[in-house]
Design a protein around this motif. Sequence first.
Motif: not given
Length: 142
Positions: A125-126, A86-89, A117-119
């Motif tokens: 990250x994932x 969550x913090x990285x997201x 861009x968010x995707x």
Amino acid sequence: MGKLKGILVLVLVVAVIGAGALFYIKKDVIFGPKAEKAITAEELAELSIDTDVITTNLASASNFAIVQFNILLSSEEAKEETEKRTPEVRAAIISTIAGLSKEQLVGGEGIALLEKELSTKLSKIVETGKVERVLVTEFKVQ
């Protein structure tokens, strides 16, 4: 004459086998890819995460945005990993929005740009699955 018939039959058999193999390999090109089954509402709820409402400054002076997202992931494992990250997201969301101006975010194109861009950022990250899509569920720009 018998040898000629044998060679002709052999060539014909090889041609039929080759054509069958080519058809099998290229069937997606001929008939189109297999239709993926539609995701049910239950599966959608099980594989998606809603972020908190996030308020952050924009790149343009004295402007800010209030946003919330729904992130759809490819598997339960990917969802669990994303919840742990969550913090990285949140950091990815804030840095993406903070890099955009009010003018870039206004309108349908702005929301589509933000989702794309968010995707892309969240996909990096994932690690255990993939981000299927990101939807803006709350959006206010001042």
